[in-house]
Every structure is written in C-alpha cells, then in structure tokens.
Enzyme design. Structure first.
Site: not given
Length: 306
Positions: A171, A215
């Site tokens: 992430d 993301e």
C-alpha cells in the site's frame, strides 16, 4: 505481428498437403491425423484455430470437438469442420457442439483462405477484448479479477507438488494526503511509477502483479519460499524509495514510501487461495502499525486433516 497457429486434423495426407500449401505463407500450420493426436497436439501448441475433419480413425471429429470445448484452456479456440458429407444433420450436430463454420471438401483454396482469415481475425479481437477486461487501465497490470483467477490457478497447480506459494500485498503510505496535496493527476502518475517499480523488482521472477484497488497492489510469487519472498519485498521497497517522489504530507519521510505484507506457505488442499490474501493483508496492517516504509512477513501453517 506473430503468425497465428492453425491445427489441421485430417487422416488424408493429400488433404493435409493441399491445406498446408494454401495456409503456410500466412500461418504456422501443424497437423494431426487421428482424434487422439489432435487433442494432444492442441494441448501442446494452443492453436488459434482448428480445421477438423469429421471422419477420423479412433475419435471422430465430433468427439474431438466436444473434448476441446470441455478443456478450459482450449474452449474458446474456434473449430471449423471439414466434411464431404454435405449432410445438414451433421452440420447442425457440429454447430451444436461449438463449431463455428464448415468447409466443404474438396477444398477450394480461396474459400478456405477467406474463412480461416475471418475467424482468426475475430479470435484476435475477442482475445484483445478479454485482455482488456482483466487489465488495469491506468497501470497495465492485471486487475483484481485476473489476480483472483491467477491465484486460484497457481494454487491448484502447486497443490499437486506441495510447493511454496507467496503473496505480497503493498500500500502507498498516506496516499490520500498525497492526492490532497498534489492533485489526482499527480496521484495517477505516482501509481503508474509504483507499478513500473514493481515490474523492475520482479523482472527476474515468475510472478503476476496486479493493482488490487486504489493505491494497493498484490504480487503472486509461485514457487517462492519465505526467504525469497521477503527479499523480493525489500527489493520492491528499495525500488520505490529510489523513485524519490516528493511527498511533503507524509508522516514517514519527505518522499513516497510503501508498506508491505508478505505471506508464504506450502500449497495443500486443506486451505484455500484466499488464505494467502488474508494473511498478507494482516502483515500489511502490522507493517503500518509498526511505522510504515517496511515489509513484514509470515510463514503460516496449513492445517493437516486427519
């Protein structure tokens, strides 16, 4: 453009020679003279189209077509039946089995060339649409749907040998703040650069990398043991840090960083492929709790039945 592969299945050598002469300039042509050989060859070469005679020794053309359509890898390969029977009932039977067309014998070169060309081009278009359906438009990586399919397939394959499977989940740290500070165009550019860094980190690996959502990214590493997976995770982190993408709103440092979770286990039938995602997600959470910009890995145990 790579030549399409045509599998010609006919027990008459003269017919094979005629069709090869018609098609060889434009296609890679391979041959089989029995039904059993046709199925084995199709599984070996993964053809773009099959020209299939109905009357064959052993398995006839109808049974070959039926078995091809039952094979998940070959089910979408177009089949054109070749027949001299001129029997509407046979044509209907073949179409019901999944054939897309017929070519009558004796072979007319212009007709054969036109029909093969049309169906090969249609298959290319279908393949392109199928690829787009499983590709993330922004990064060119696999999307979540393709990731889940690949994970399932690799798990099934590796369960046969009890080999290692590792999954990496990562992430981008404080990405919402990045978007708020620099805007969504810059955010998209950042995601693309991270995707490229993943490809660089995994360039020597047999791996599939996907944008899991927003993301977040996931990498599937078939055959990678815990030590190898951890090394890959650290290489990913190193590649991302080397980008030096400014991130003044990060609470980690002045540049964009990633947090990484890694899960590894040997594949057995006593678990499910989703377990790897769940375990990698847990490690990703621990990585964030521990301060981000790091990788944390686990080798989890698969329960033994009986």
């Amino acid at each position: 453009m790579t030549k399409a592969t045509i599998l010609v299945v006919d027990d008459d050598v003269a017919n094979i020679e005629i069709m090869n002469a018609v098609l060889e300039d434009d296609y890679d042509v391979c041959f089989a003279t029995t039904g059993e050989e046709a199925i084995d060859t199709a599984r070996s070469v993964d053809p773009d189209l099959v020209l299939l005679d109905i009357m064959l020794p052993g398995l006839d053309g109808f049974e070959v077509c039926r078995q091809l359509k039952l094979d998940p890898v070959l089910a979408d390969v177009p089949v054109i039946f070749m027949t001299g029977l001129g029997d509407t009932e046979d044509e209907m039977r073949g179409l019901a089995l999944g054939a897309i067309d017929y070519v009558a014998k004796p072979i007319q070169p212009a007709v054969l060339r036109a029909r093969v060309g049309n169906h090969v081009e249609l298959k290319r278009l279908r393949d392109k649409l199928a690829e787009l359906a499983v590709t993330d438009a922004l990064t060119g990586l696999s999307n979540r749907r393709q990731l889940e399919r690949t994970l399932e397939g690799e798990w099934v394959r590796l369960c046969r040998t009890g080999d290692w499977l590792s999954v990496i989940m990562l992430d981008i740290d404080f990405f919402k703040q990045f978007n708020d500070t620099y805007g969504h165009v810059a955010g998209d550019r950042c995601i693309v650069m991270i995707a490229a860094s993943l490809n660089r980190a995994l360039r020597r690996m047999t791996a599939v990398t996907a944008r899991y959502g927003g993301e977040e990214f996931v990498c599937i590493l078939p055959g990678a043991d815990p030590a190898t997976a951890k090394q890959v995770a650290e290489e990913i982190r190193r590649q991302v840090n080397a980008l030096q993408i400014p991130h003044e709103s990060s609470k980690v440092g002045p540049c964009v960083t990633v947090s990484i979770g890694v899960a590894s286990a040997r594949c057995t039938g006593e678990t499910t492929p989703e377990r790897w995602i769940a375990e990698a997600d847990k490690q990703l959470y621990l990585s964030k709790v521990a301060g981000r910009d790091r990788s944390i890995a686990t080798e989890f145990e698969v329960p033994c039945l009986g």
